[in-house]
Design a protein around this motif. Structure first.
Motif, mmCIF file in Angstrom:
data_model
loop_
_atom_site.group_PDB
_atom_site.id
_atom_site.type_symbol
_atom_site.label_atom_id
_atom_site.label_comp_id
_atom_site.label_asym_id
_atom_site.label_seq_id
_atom_site.Cartn_x
_atom_site.Cartn_y
_atom_site.Cartn_z
ATOM 1 N N UNK A 1 -12.578 0.967 5.795
ATOM 2 C CA UNK A 1 -11.513 1.516 6.621
ATOM 3 C C UNK A 1 -10.228 1.475 5.816
ATOM 4 N N UNK A 2 -9.660 2.658 5.596
ATOM 5 C CA UNK A 2 -8.488 2.765 4.742
ATOM 6 C C UNK A 2 -7.310 3.296 5.549
ATOM 7 N N UNK A 3 -6.144 2.921 5.082
ATOM 8 C CA UNK A 3 -4.910 3.463 5.654
ATOM 9 C C UNK A 3 -4.493 4.665 4.809
ATOM 10 N N UNK A 4 -4.436 5.834 5.436
ATOM 11 C CA UNK A 4 -4.118 7.084 4.725
ATOM 12 C C UNK A 4 -2.704 7.512 5.057
ATOM 13 N N UNK A 5 -1.977 7.902 4.001
ATOM 14 C CA UNK A 5 -0.609 8.401 4.184
ATOM 15 C C UNK A 5 -0.466 9.759 3.492
ATOM 16 N N UNK A 6 0.439 10.546 4.010
ATOM 17 C CA UNK A 6 0.679 11.896 3.474
ATOM 18 C C UNK A 6 2.023 11.922 2.749
ATOM 19 N N UNK A 7 2.016 12.543 1.562
ATOM 20 C CA UNK A 7 3.230 12.590 0.746
ATOM 21 C C UNK A 7 3.439 14.027 0.263
ATOM 22 N N UNK A 8 4.536 14.665 0.651
ATOM 23 C CA UNK A 8 4.815 16.014 0.128
ATOM 24 C C UNK A 8 5.256 15.929 -1.340
ATOM 25 N N UNK A 9 4.940 16.952 -2.083
ATOM 26 C CA UNK A 9 5.323 16.999 -3.493
ATOM 27 C C UNK A 9 5.529 18.461 -3.900
ATOM 28 N N UNK A 10 6.188 18.649 -5.038
ATOM 29 C CA UNK A 10 6.510 19.997 -5.571
ATOM 30 C C UNK A 10 7.293 20.800 -4.541
ATOM 31 N N UNK A 11 8.298 20.141 -3.973
ATOM 32 C CA UNK A 11 9.169 20.792 -2.980
ATOM 33 C C UNK A 11 8.384 21.332 -1.785
ATOM 34 N N UNK A 12 7.380 20.581 -1.390
ATOM 35 C CA UNK A 12 6.612 20.953 -0.215
ATOM 36 C C UNK A 12 5.486 21.916 -0.482
ATOM 37 N N UNK A 13 5.288 22.364 -1.732
ATOM 38 C CA UNK A 13 4.204 23.292 -2.022
ATOM 39 C C UNK A 13 2.831 22.594 -1.933
ATOM 40 N N UNK A 14 2.807 21.299 -2.225
ATOM 41 C CA UNK A 14 1.576 20.525 -2.166
ATOM 42 C C UNK A 14 1.774 19.289 -1.265
ATOM 43 N N UNK A 15 0.645 18.772 -0.843
ATOM 44 C CA UNK A 15 0.663 17.537 -0.043
ATOM 45 C C UNK A 15 -0.395 16.595 -0.601
ATOM 46 N N UNK A 16 0.036 15.366 -0.852
ATOM 47 C CA UNK A 16 -0.864 14.368 -1.402
ATOM 48 C C UNK A 16 -1.324 13.437 -0.273
ATOM 49 N N UNK A 17 -2.643 13.279 -0.121
ATOM 50 C CA UNK A 17 -3.234 12.332 0.818
ATOM 51 C C UNK A 17 -3.720 11.137 0.033
ATOM 52 N N UNK B 1 0.831 -1.206 0.000
ATOM 53 C CA UNK B 1 0.000 0.000 0.000
ATOM 54 C C UNK B 1 0.864 1.254 0.000
ATOM 55 N N UNK B 2 1.943 1.214 0.765
ATOM 56 C CA UNK B 2 2.836 2.363 0.793
ATOM 57 C C UNK B 2 3.479 2.584 -0.579
ATOM 58 N N UNK C 1 -6.160 -1.677 3.288
ATOM 59 C CA UNK C 1 -5.365 -2.781 3.845
ATOM 60 C C UNK C 1 -6.330 -3.791 4.442
ATOM 61 N N UNK C 2 -6.309 -5.027 4.015
ATOM 62 C CA UNK C 2 -7.240 -6.027 4.565
ATOM 63 C C UNK C 2 -7.064 -6.156 6.078
ATOM 64 N N UNK C 3 -8.146 -5.911 6.808
ATOM 65 C CA UNK C 3 -8.132 -6.045 8.255
ATOM 66 C C UNK C 3 -8.484 -7.482 8.640
ATOM 67 N N UNK C 4 -8.298 -7.800 9.905
ATOM 68 C CA UNK C 4 -8.647 -9.136 10.399
ATOM 69 C C UNK C 4 -10.162 -9.219 10.483
ATOM 70 N N UNK C 5 -10.755 -10.061 9.670
ATOM 71 C CA UNK C 5 -12.201 -10.217 9.636
ATOM 72 C C UNK C 5 -12.639 -11.276 10.650
ATOM 73 N N UNK C 6 -13.957 -11.475 10.708
ATOM 74 C CA UNK C 6 -14.485 -12.513 11.604
ATOM 75 C C UNK C 6 -13.975 -13.890 11.207
ATOM 76 N N UNK C 7 -13.904 -14.111 9.898
ATOM 77 C CA UNK C 7 -13.354 -15.382 9.442
ATOM 78 C C UNK C 7 -11.895 -15.551 9.842
ATOM 79 N N UNK C 8 -11.124 -14.444 9.739
ATOM 80 C CA UNK C 8 -9.722 -14.520 10.166
ATOM 81 C C UNK C 8 -9.625 -14.801 11.658
#
Length: 513
Positions: free
Chosen positions: A204-220, A52-53, A225-232
């Motif tokens: 439910x999602x895993x969100x990460x932040x990534x700077x871009x354009x020398x810090x002028x913008x930030x990408x979310x 995912x990363x 990511x598959x979580x542990x379900x009842x079956x798991x």
């Protein structure tokens, strides 16, 4: 402490012992399997997080590459051409056609930000700052759902924009597995990719932040990511559940096949009383052949015990009849001897001979009374009762008293007490000796005989008479009397207590019922 724990463990029921042993044997295996399953899930989650990363990084790089490519292409194409006039935008558009993957909507401004020309539909760019040649400015326009950029060139500035669809396409082309995507410039935010499931709040999602354009913008970037379900979770707990099921199943099987039939068999054995009915085995003993063999062995043993008890009861009854017959014959023989002595005593020529015959007759009569009472008490097996024995003995002594003592009183104060035949014989002789001595010496004074229980196992026999004087010495007859009394007391295994006018001795007796 270990011995105490072992003792407590040994006292537990077999079913509980089995459950504890199975727990101790299978629980480490279950824990190991649970740990291995959970470790495998954690490793898989780590791999998924890494993937995912990587997807988030690729999506950020794709959008950043789109911005950089367009800004560079626009700067190169517009550099030095702003002074050409109105045809500049047409020339510039024609120049950009040879550059792949570059937007076709832009505008040119002078150094003061005044629009010179425009190609396509460029959003309002008045909020973009003025930039120097070689510099770049980026701004998100939420109301137009666009990202604008302005680059500085020689003689002015060039401004372009990206629609949300273009940004989404660039991100998805680089990373097709991303779920959410948004851009921030510090003041505004532009959602680029928002799935319906996320809007409904079911993901439910895993969100990460990534700077871009020398810090002028930030990408979310949001990645699923598959979580542990009842079956798991069930799979994770499966070894533990298997341990519980195995332990309980084993306990149920052993309890039903072994423990419960053994309890039924034990109840039948405990409730059985010899002589009160037939030994009945329980009907349901389970399918275990060993339990059935054990029950049949119990039945055979009970039959042998019953046969043995019947034989012993017959032998005991025969022995009882034999002993009763022996005592009956001894009693009759003693009565015959006493009658013969009385007959010879009446025909004696001298008073001394008649007195001797009378003395012997009284002792033989005392022994006969003991055997008669013993014969009567044999049916209850409680020994000889001293109260009726002493009462009958006193009546016999009054009946056989010499002429001078016919009027002497024998007063009785007796409590119930039972004793053995040996003690009864010694008591009868002791009372006979003392009463006869009083008859011959002080016939005018009464003799008091008292029997009191002093404990559960002892009773005190007391005789009161004026003739009893332990300090008198020199009298040959009295000395002979004292030796006889002392010998009889020794047979009772008790010290004779002598006081003036009273002799007493402790007797062993049976506990009261």
């Amino acid at each position: 402490m270990l011995s105490e724990a072992a003792r407590r463990f040994a006292a537990l029921p077999t079913a509980v012992k089995l459950l504890l042993i199975l727990t101790a044997a299978l629980l480490p295996i279950g824990i190991s399997l649970v740990w291995a399953a959970s470790q495998g899930i954690r490793d898989a989650n780590d791999v998924l997080r890494s993937q995912a990363e990587e997807q988030a990084r690729l999506a950020t790089r794709g959008v950043e590459s789109l911005i950089a490519r367009n800004a560079l292409a626009l700067r190169i194409a517009a550099n030095g051409r702003i002074a050409d006039g109105d045809g500049t935008c047409a020339t510039l558009e024609q120049s950009l056609t040879v550059t792949p993957a570059v937007a076709r909507q832009f505008e040119l401004e002078d150094t003061n930000g005044k629009r010179i020309c425009e190609v396509g539909n460029v959003p309002e760019t008045s909020r973009l700052p003025l930039v120097a040649p070689g510099d770049i400015a980026l701004r998100i326009l939420p109301e137009e759902e666009a990202l604008t950029f302005r680059v500085g060139v020689a003689g002015g500035m060039a401004t372009g924009s990206f629609t949300k669809a273009e940004l989404r396409q660039a991100a998805v082309d680089a990373a097709p597995n991303i779920e959410t995507l948004a851009l921030r410039d510090g003041m505004n935010e532009l959602p680029i990719l928002t799935p319906e499931a996320l809007r409904r709040g079911r993901e439910q999602l895993a969100t990460s932040r990534w700077p871009m354009a020398n810090g002028r913008l930030e990408m979310l970037v949001g990645t699923k990511i598959p979580m542990i379900t009842t079956g798991d979770r069930l799979l994770l707990m499966l070894p533990f559940l298997m341990w519980i099921v195995a332990a309980l199943l084993t306990w149920v099987v052993v309890n039903r096949l072994l423990i419960r039939p053994l309890r039924h068999l034990k109840r039948s054995v405990v409730q059985y009383e010899p002589g009160e009915g037939e030994f009945v085995l329980p009907l349901k003993l389970g399918p275990a052949t060993e339990i059935r063999d054990l029950s049949e062995a119990f039945a055979r043993t009970v039959r042998r015990v019953e046969d043995s008890e019947r034989d012993m009861a017959g032998a005991l009854e025969g022995q009882r009849k034999l002993v009763r017959e022996v005592h009956h014959r001894v009693k009759n023989n003693l009565q015959v001897v006493a009658s013969l002595i009385n007959i010879h005593g009446r025909t004696a020529e001298t008073p001394a001979a008649r007195a001797a015959y009378g003395s012997i007759s009284r002792r033989v009569g005392a022994l006969s009374i003991v055997h008669r009472n013993h014969f009567a008490e044999m049916e209850e097996n409680r020994g000889i009762s001293l109260r009726p024995l002493l009462s009958e003995l006193a009546a016999e002594l009054r009946a056989t008293a010499p002429e001078s003592a016919r009027t002497m009183r024998i007063e009785l104060d007796l409590k119930s007490a039972n004793t053995t035949q040996d003690v009864a014989v010694s008591v009868a002789f002791l009372v006979t000796e003392i009463v006869e001595f009083a008859m011959l010496n002080t016939p005018e004074d009464p003799v008091e005989i008292t029997l009191r229980r002093t404990s559960e196992l002892t009773a005190r026999l007391t005789l009161n008479s004026k003739v009893l004087n332990p300090d008198e010495e020199g009298d040959r007859e009295k000395m002979q009397f004292e030796r006889i009394i002392a010998g009889l007391a020794k047979q009772l295994r008790s010290a004779l207590e002598r006081k003036l006018g009273r002799y007493s001795v402790e007797l062993p007796v049976f506990p009261p019922r």
